[in-house]
Design an enzyme around this catalytic site. Structure first.
Site, PDB file in Angstrom:
ATOM      1  N   ASP A   1       0.811  -1.195  -0.050  1.00 32.26           N
ATOM      2  CA  ASP A   1      -0.011  -0.078  -0.138  1.00 32.26           C
ATOM      3  C   ASP A   1       0.961   1.253   0.032  1.00 32.26           C
ATOM      4  O   ASP A   1       1.581   1.567   0.769  1.00 32.26           O
ATOM      5  CB  ASP A   1      -0.756   0.030   1.284  1.00 32.26           C
TER       6      ASP A   1
ATOM      7  N   ASP B   1      -2.840   2.536  -6.144  1.00 31.88           N
ATOM      8  CA  ASP B   1      -1.911   2.593  -4.925  1.00 31.88           C
ATOM      9  C   ASP B   1      -1.589   1.497  -4.163  1.00 31.88           C
ATOM     10  O   ASP B   1      -0.908   1.549  -3.241  1.00 31.88           O
ATOM     11  CB  ASP B   1      -2.133   3.818  -4.057  1.00 31.88           C
ATOM     12  N   GLU B   2      -2.234   0.345  -4.255  1.00 34.31           N
ATOM     13  CA  GLU B   2      -2.348  -0.831  -3.689  1.00 34.31           C
ATOM     14  C   GLU B   2      -2.654  -2.017  -4.428  1.00 34.31           C
ATOM     15  O   GLU B   2      -3.334  -2.203  -5.425  1.00 34.31           O
ATOM     16  CB  GLU B   2      -3.189  -0.798  -2.587  1.00 34.31           C
TER      17      GLU B   2
END
Length: 367
Positions: free
Chosen positions: A14, A108-109
């Site tokens: 993350d 983003d993860e």
């Protein structure tokens, strides 16, 4: 935790305050300052907040007005999604050097299954550490990670040592970790559910584990079964590298409420154009058009129509959206309009196959 369940090495990576961190990286003058990506106007919404801003209570999805009130020195910047996409591609390229089993959840993860990885490294913890170091060296951003036996625990663990840290939950630590976990930390338990659990004396994983399957089914419906198993470390969802997109949408919040359908047509034209652009860029089309209407009192309404053929052309999307707009009288003035296309041509019909027999595997390796 049952001994006959397969144990895997799952990493959840993350990125730390991704959008805000990209802006601070690209503009050194913003580094160390409270920053929000989003709109500062009375209709603006915070998409992401830097850690400097979070110290004041600024959070994503918060109104720009409230964020500014909490942090008077807050700096707002407009989002640059093309830039975020480019950075995300560089990060994913690093992931794929370790495993092909990568499941992105957003820009983003992502989940990585490194049980059998390309580096031959037996330690999920060391792989996560190496990946995080490479992201920093090659991209310039920090990331946090959680490492454990399944996706649920890995995701919870990735939040433990943020920012720029990681946490490993080994097979032996799974049950004690879950029992001590605050119920609000359980992925899938929102504010409303947490409050309901509090009312029933459920504050930790241990409290949740004390409830029977029947009790959880009765009080929490379909989610009850999920809670019953995850608190026992059972979460069999695999890392899906080819996650199928189910819908594609675009929406706009207006600076002033719109009170007539006539004023909304121009807005719908721009939204339909954006949806069509994204569809064509992704090479997909869909059959079901949904119009999203959020009224000035924040009441939400959706209207949908399914066509007999796949579409991606702006003109057809717009005409269908217009039909839905005039389908019935508006209940109030409108603050937001959105158009989404679902029932995409990427969705596969499930094949009729014989159920697979569960193979019990106990893997021995370092975490």
């Amino acid at each position: 935790m049952p001994n006959d369940l397969p144990i895997r090495k799952i990493i959840h990576v993350d990125m730390d305050a991704f959008y805000a961190s990209v802006e601070q990286m690209d503009n050194p003058e913003l580094q160390g300052k409270p920053l929000a990506v989003g709109g500062s106007g009375k209709r603006g919404v915070v998409s992401a907040a830097s850690y400097e801003a979070r110290k004041f209570g600024v959070r994503s999805a918060m109104s720009g007005v409230k964020a500014k009130r909490l942090c008077p020195d807050l700096i707002f910047v407009r989002p640059r999604f093309d830039r975020y996409h480019d950075i995300s591609k560089k990060i994913r390229k690093i992931f794929f050097e370790y495993t092909d089993l990568v499941e992105p959840l957003s820009l983003d993860e992502a989940y990585l299954d490194v049980t059998n990885n390309k580096k031959g490294n037996p330690s999920g913890s060391l792989i996560a550490k190496e990946i995080r170091a490479r992201i920093f060296d090659e991209v310039g951003l920090t990331a946090s990670a959680g490492i454990s036996i399944n996706k649920f625990i890995a995701k919870v663990a990735s939040d433990y040592n943020k920012p720029n840290g990681q946490k490993t939950v080994t097979p032996e630590e799974v049950l004690p970790f879950l029992e001590a976990l605050d119920i609000r930390k359980f992925y899938g338990v929102g504010k409303v559910t947490a409050e309901k659990m509090y009312q029933k004396g459920i504050f930790t994983g241990k409290d949740l584990k004390s409830k029977s399957l029947e009790y959880l089914d009765t009080h929490f419906g379909k989610s009850g079964r999920y809670y019953y198993y995850v608190v026992r470390g059972i979460h069999t969802s695999e890392v899906k590298p080819n996650r199928i997109r189910k819908s594609l949408a675009a929406e706009r919040t207006f600076s002033e409420n719109l009170s007539s359908e006539v004023f909304m047509l121009e807005k719908l034209d721009h939204i339909a154009e954006e949806v069509s652009r994204r569809l064509n860029k992704s090479g997909v089309s869909g059959k079901t058009v949904t119009l999203k209407i959020k009224y000035s009192d924040f009441t939400l309404q959706t209207r949908s129509k399914t066509l007999p053929y796949f579409i991606s052309d702006k003109s057809i999307i717009l005409e269908t959206a217009k039909d839905l707009l005039y389908q019935e009288k508006l209940q109030n003035s409108v603050r937001l309009l959105g158009i989404s296309l679902s029932n995409l041509n990427t969705e596969k019909k499930p094949k009729q196959t014989e159920p697979k027999k569960e193979v019990s595997v106990q893997l021995r390796f370092e975490f």
